[in-house]
Each structure stands twice: as structure tokens, then as C-alpha cells.
Scaffold this motif. Structure first.
Motif, PDB file in Angstrom:
ATOM      1  N   THR A  70       0.678  -1.091   0.011  1.00  0.00           N
ATOM      2  CA  THR A  70      -0.059   0.652   0.179  1.00  0.00           C
ATOM      3  C   THR A  70       1.191   1.016  -0.020  1.00  0.00           C
ATOM      4  O   THR A  70       0.544   1.720  -0.510  1.00  0.00           O
ATOM      5  N   ALA A  71       2.297   1.527   1.082  1.00  0.00           N
ATOM      6  CA  ALA A  71       2.554   2.231   0.723  1.00  0.00           C
ATOM      7  C   ALA A  71       3.610   2.132  -0.570  1.00  0.00           C
ATOM      8  O   ALA A  71       3.669   3.700  -1.420  1.00  0.00           O
ATOM      9  N   LEU A  72       3.964   1.626  -1.407  1.00  0.00           N
ATOM     10  CA  LEU A  72       4.618   2.008  -2.284  1.00  0.00           C
ATOM     11  C   LEU A  72       3.205   2.556  -3.786  1.00  0.00           C
ATOM     12  O   LEU A  72       3.787   2.813  -4.514  1.00  0.00           O
ATOM     13  N   ALA A  73       1.740   2.282  -3.309  1.00  0.00           N
ATOM     14  CA  ALA A  73       0.751   2.245  -3.997  1.00  0.00           C
ATOM     15  C   ALA A  73       0.526   3.952  -4.000  1.00  0.00           C
ATOM     16  O   ALA A  73       0.589   4.424  -5.521  1.00  0.00           O
ATOM     17  N   LEU A  74       0.673   4.233  -2.860  1.00  0.00           N
ATOM     18  CA  LEU A  74       0.685   5.632  -3.118  1.00  0.00           C
ATOM     19  C   LEU A  74       1.591   6.486  -2.894  1.00  0.00           C
ATOM     20  O   LEU A  74       1.629   7.870  -3.357  1.00  0.00           O
ATOM     21  N   ILE A  75       3.176   6.295  -3.261  1.00  0.00           N
ATOM     22  CA  ILE A  75       4.275   7.239  -4.204  1.00  0.00           C
ATOM     23  C   ILE A  75       3.661   7.335  -5.469  1.00  0.00           C
ATOM     24  O   ILE A  75       2.926   7.032  -6.087  1.00  0.00           O
ATOM     25  N   GLY A  76       3.642   9.027  -4.869  1.00  0.00           N
ATOM     26  CA  GLY A  76       3.833   9.297  -6.352  1.00  0.00           C
ATOM     27  C   GLY A  76       2.055   9.713  -7.094  1.00  0.00           C
ATOM     28  O   GLY A  76       2.175  10.401  -7.765  1.00  0.00           O
ATOM     29  N   ASP A  77       1.711   9.728  -5.939  1.00  0.00           N
ATOM     30  CA  ASP A  77      -0.078  10.425  -6.199  1.00  0.00           C
ATOM     31  C   ASP A  77      -0.363  10.057  -7.119  1.00  0.00           C
ATOM     32  O   ASP A  77      -0.873  11.079  -7.899  1.00  0.00           O
ATOM     33  N   ALA A  78      -0.855   8.745  -7.550  1.00  0.00           N
ATOM     34  CA  ALA A  78      -1.309   8.454  -8.567  1.00  0.00           C
ATOM     35  C   ALA A  78      -3.001   9.313  -9.069  1.00  0.00           C
ATOM     36  O   ALA A  78      -3.557   9.052  -7.747  1.00  0.00           O
ATOM     37  N   ARG A  79      -3.071   9.255  -9.989  1.00  0.00           N
ATOM     38  CA  ARG A  79      -4.943  10.224  -9.820  1.00  0.00           C
ATOM     39  C   ARG A  79      -5.625   9.080  -9.946  1.00  0.00           C
ATOM     40  O   ARG A  79      -6.914   9.222  -9.588  1.00  0.00           O
ATOM     41  N   LEU A  80      -5.541   8.163 -10.406  1.00  0.00           N
ATOM     42  CA  LEU A  80      -6.257   6.214 -10.104  1.00  0.00           C
ATOM     43  C   LEU A  80      -5.881   6.083  -9.652  1.00  0.00           C
ATOM     44  O   LEU A  80      -4.769   5.890  -9.681  1.00  0.00           O
ATOM     45  N   LEU A  81      -6.022   5.582  -7.986  1.00  0.00           N
ATOM     46  CA  LEU A  81      -6.109   4.350  -7.154  1.00  0.00           C
ATOM     47  C   LEU A  81      -6.665   3.298  -7.622  1.00  0.00           C
ATOM     48  O   LEU A  81      -7.367   3.718  -6.859  1.00  0.00           O
ATOM     49  N   LEU A  82      -6.542   2.182  -7.247  1.00  0.00           N
ATOM     50  CA  LEU A  82      -6.445   1.185  -7.501  1.00  0.00           C
ATOM     51  C   LEU A  82      -6.403  -0.649  -6.371  1.00  0.00           C
ATOM     52  O   LEU A  82      -5.632  -0.614  -6.376  1.00  0.00           O
ATOM     53  N   ALA A  83      -7.255  -0.372  -5.537  1.00  0.00           N
ATOM     54  CA  ALA A  83      -7.311  -1.133  -4.282  1.00  0.00           C
ATOM     55  C   ALA A  83      -7.518  -1.937  -3.934  1.00  0.00           C
ATOM     56  O   ALA A  83      -8.862  -2.561  -3.835  1.00  0.00           O
ATOM     57  N   ASP A  84      -6.636  -3.449  -4.305  1.00  0.00           N
ATOM     58  CA  ASP A  84      -6.990  -4.852  -4.407  1.00  0.00           C
ATOM     59  C   ASP A  84      -7.415  -5.371  -3.053  1.00  0.00           C
ATOM     60  O   ASP A  84      -6.258  -5.627  -2.598  1.00  0.00           O
ATOM     61  N   GLU A  85      -8.184  -5.735  -2.139  1.00  0.00           N
ATOM     62  CA  GLU A  85      -8.502  -5.847  -0.937  1.00  0.00           C
ATOM     63  C   GLU A  85      -7.592  -5.839  -0.408  1.00  0.00           C
ATOM     64  O   GLU A  85      -6.336  -6.789  -0.177  1.00  0.00           O
ATOM     65  N   PRO A  86      -7.275  -4.033  -0.219  1.00  0.00           N
ATOM     66  CA  PRO A  86      -5.880  -3.648   1.148  1.00  0.00           C
ATOM     67  C   PRO A  86      -5.708  -4.254   2.096  1.00  0.00           C
ATOM     68  O   PRO A  86      -5.072  -3.728   2.810  1.00  0.00           O
ATOM     69  N   THR A  87      -6.935  -5.099   2.995  1.00  0.00           N
ATOM     70  CA  THR A  87      -6.955  -4.524   4.375  1.00  0.00           C
ATOM     71  C   THR A  87      -6.962  -6.125   4.858  1.00  0.00           C
ATOM     72  O   THR A  87      -6.681  -6.877   6.268  1.00  0.00           O
ATOM     73  N   THR A  88      -6.511  -6.748   4.219  1.00  0.00           N
ATOM     74  CA  THR A  88      -6.195  -8.460   3.959  1.00  0.00           C
ATOM     75  C   THR A  88      -4.771  -8.739   4.812  1.00  0.00           C
ATOM     76  O   THR A  88      -3.747  -8.159   5.272  1.00  0.00           O
ATOM     77  N   GLY A  89      -5.387  -9.789   5.858  1.00  0.00           N
ATOM     78  CA  GLY A  89      -4.330 -10.033   6.972  1.00  0.00           C
ATOM     79  C   GLY A  89      -3.986  -8.296   8.035  1.00  0.00           C
ATOM     80  O   GLY A  89      -3.505  -9.112   9.453  1.00  0.00           O
TER      81      GLY A  89
END
Length: 342
Positions: free
Chosen positions: A193-212
Motif C-alpha cells: 500500500t505504501a508503494l502504491a501511494l508514492i507518486g500520488d497517482a490520479r487513480l488508485l486501484l486498491a484490491d483487498e488492501p486490508t487483507t491480514g
């Protein structure tokens, strides 16, 4: 493609992502095919979180993979998924040389997706983070390299930027120098999740980001994703966790057997009015803090879908009319939608 009503057309005009007729079909041995996603239509605006919910195997993750061009070679896609340019325009002139124009994600080639879309314009929190982390690199190395690639931050500042990104998802600083195999599933999820937030992409796809994650970390993680949307970006949250969806979503899309069967404002969906599709109503009623009544039966195999409404064999409201496929009306694809609760 079905004609759009005035409200839908206005939403599409302002959308960061506008999806029409997205269909994913897998070719199997023996000439068989599987329709994993069928005719998905939705729009996602800047500042908005759309939660895509449904039982396992209904096609949610396949839809996300299609948007990023990450499907296997036996997949065929059709429809459109128009990602607006940074200026919000949806012109059909194609991708610009600097990756800044509008682009149809389903029609874009691999070069465009790899160089200008993935990570830069569309971020992904993957469902299986271990498969997306290089086993021979530490978490810190992953983060610093992503900071360099997406933001161009000078070498001396990358360490601080990486630590800041880790802090946004409550990834512990004393684990930054560990390798992926040294992490629990929950820690690997937070790193991804931290990697995905870097760069502040205009669209974020979060696929089951709360697993575990435990409940406190679930809340912290989805709150951080919500802040991403509140800063003027768009968030597609794919989740089984209806409590997480209720916490941050603006709208809810319910998928069943590869098809979106209802899209509703979150306040209506989770509030006293409730959803209108019997399957969506069943998802809520199955929660322990509600009726705690499971939906009878099992979802159909995508290789053996019934004719007409796929939910009909499990639906208490089914009639002979359900042998024909219902088209969406007022956001719900059902011949016998539930009446709003009093």
C-alpha cells in the motif's frame, strides 16, 4: 453500448475513469470460454471512492487487472475504459508523447501502460503483495526505488521520502530493512500500500488492501486511502470488507457472477433505505451486526452460468421472468428489485 441517461452522461464527462461495456472472456482448452466480467459500466470522479463488493470469484479482481493490462494471454477484453488526462479532458486523440493525454486503458499497448500508466497515472494495491515484491530487495529499497522512478527525488532525499511513505500505512520503521519473506502477510500488505501511494497517482486501484490486518489497522489503512481521494484523486476500492466500504465509500457497486448488478450511493446502501437488488440486500443481511442470515446456496461457476438472471437460483423473489437477463434500471439490474425499507 446502451444509451446513457442525462445524469450518467454528466458524470461520465467529469470522470477520471469512465468504463463502458467492459467484458473479459477467458479462452479455455477444448474451445470453451468463461465470461469473467460482463458489460461493466461505471464512472469514477475526482475526489470519489467507489467500493466494488461481492463474493469471491465474482470477477472483481479480474476487472482491476483488465484496467491495468495485467490479464493472462488467454484473456480477451472488449469495451472501453477511458482514463482522463490531467486536465480532465476525455478527448479521443490518444495518448500524448509525455503520457499526459486521455487514454483507453483497454486499447492501450503494453509500452504505453508500462511507461506512462502503471504507477504514474494509476496506482495499484495488489491482492497478493508477496507476488509484487522482489524477494532479494528490502522494503526500504523497494520504496526508495519507487520514489526515484515516480517522483525524481534526489538521492539524499529518497530515504526520508521512503520513510514518510511507510509511515502513511503504519509500516514499522524497524522493519524497513527486512526482505519480503521476513514479513507477515499484514506487513507485506502495508508495504504494498505504501508503494502504491508514492507518486500520488490520479487513480488508485486498491484490491483487498486490508487483507491480514486487524481492525485498527484496517481503519487506519482505509482512512489513508480516503485521504488520497479527498486530495482530488479517484479510488476504486475492491473489498470483501463491507465495514471498510461503509467507512470510506461514496458509492457502492455490487458484482455477482461477473456482472455489476447494483450501483448505489453509500449512504443509501448502508442506511435505512438499503440496497434494492436481492443479492446486495443478502450481503448486508449476512453481517453479524445485522440479520446474520447467510444467502442460501452457492454462487454459480462462471463456466456454467444459468440463463437469464444468474442470481435467480438463490433468490426468494425469482419468477419465470428471471429466465431473461435483466437490464439495469435506475442503477439496479433486477426484474423484482426490493422496495426501499421504511
Amino acid at each position: 453500448m446502451r444509451a446513457l441517461d442525462a445524469v450518467t452522461a454528466e458524470r461520465a464527462e467529469d470522470a477520471v475513469l469512465s468504463v463502458r461495456g467492459l467484458t473479459v472472456r477467458f479462452r479455455l482448452r477444448g474451445g470453451r470460454t468463461v465470461d469473467a466480467v460482463s458489460d461493466a459500466d461505471f464512472d469514477l470522479a475526482a475526489g470519489e471512492c467507489l467500493a466494488l463488493v461481492g463474493e469471491s470469484g465474482c470477477g472483481k479482481s479480474v476487472l482491476a487487472s483488465a484496467l491495468l493490462g495485467l490479464l493472462p494471454g488467454n484473456a480477451e477484453t472488449s469495451g472501453t475504459a477511458l482514463l482522463a488526462g490531467p486536465d480532465g479532458r476525455h478527448g479521443t486523440g490518444g495518448e500524448t508523447t509525455d503520457g499526459g493525454g486521455a487514454v483507453d486503458l483497454l486499447a492501450a499497448d503494453e509500452k504505453t501502460l508500462a511507461r506512462t500508466v502503471r504507477g504514474r497515472r494509476v496506482g495499484l494495491v495488489p491482492q497478493s503483495p508477496a507476488a509484487h515484491l522482489t524477494p532479494v530487495r528490502t522494503v526500504r529499497s523497494h520504496l526508495e526505488e519507487t520514489v526515484r522512478a515516480l517522483t525524481g527525488t534526489a538521492r539524499r532525499a529518497r530515504r526520508g521520502a521512503a520513510e514518510e511513505a511507510a509511515g502513511r500505512t503504519a509500516f514499522p520503521a524497524d522493519h524497513l530493512d527486512r526482505h519480503p519473506h521476513e514479513l507477515s502477510g499484514g506487513l507485506a500488505q502495508r508495504a504494498a500500500t505504501a508503494l502504491a501511494l508514492i507518486g500520488d497517482a490520479r487513480l488508485l486501484l486498491a484490491d483487498e488492501p486490508t487483507t491480514g490486518l486487524d481492525r485498527d489497522l484496517v481503519d487506519r489503512t482505509v482512512d489513508e486511502l480516503r485521504r488520497h481521494a479527498d486530495d482530488g484523486r479517484a479510488l476504486l476500492l475492491i473489498t470483501h470488507d463491507l465495514a471498510a466500504a461503509e467507512r470510506i465509500a461514496d458509492r457502492v457497486a455490487v458484482m455477482y457472477a461477473g456482472r455489476i448488478v447494483e450501483i448505489a450511493p453509500a449512504h443509501r446502501f448502508f442506511g435505512p433505505v438499503g440496497p434494492r437488488h436481492p443479492y446486495a440486500r443478502g450481503l448486508l443481511d449476512a453481517l453479524p451486526d445485522r440479520a446474520f442470515a447467510p444467502i442460501p446456496g452457492m454462487p454459480p461457476e462462471l463456466t456454467d452460468l444459468p440463463g437469464g438472471c444468474a442470481f435467480a437460483p438463490r433468490c426468494p423473489r425469482a419468477t419465470d421472468l428471471c429466465a431473461t437477463r435483466p437490464e439495469p434500471t435506475a442503477g439496479v439490474a433486477c426484474h423484482h428489485p426490493e422496495h426501499p425499507r421504511a
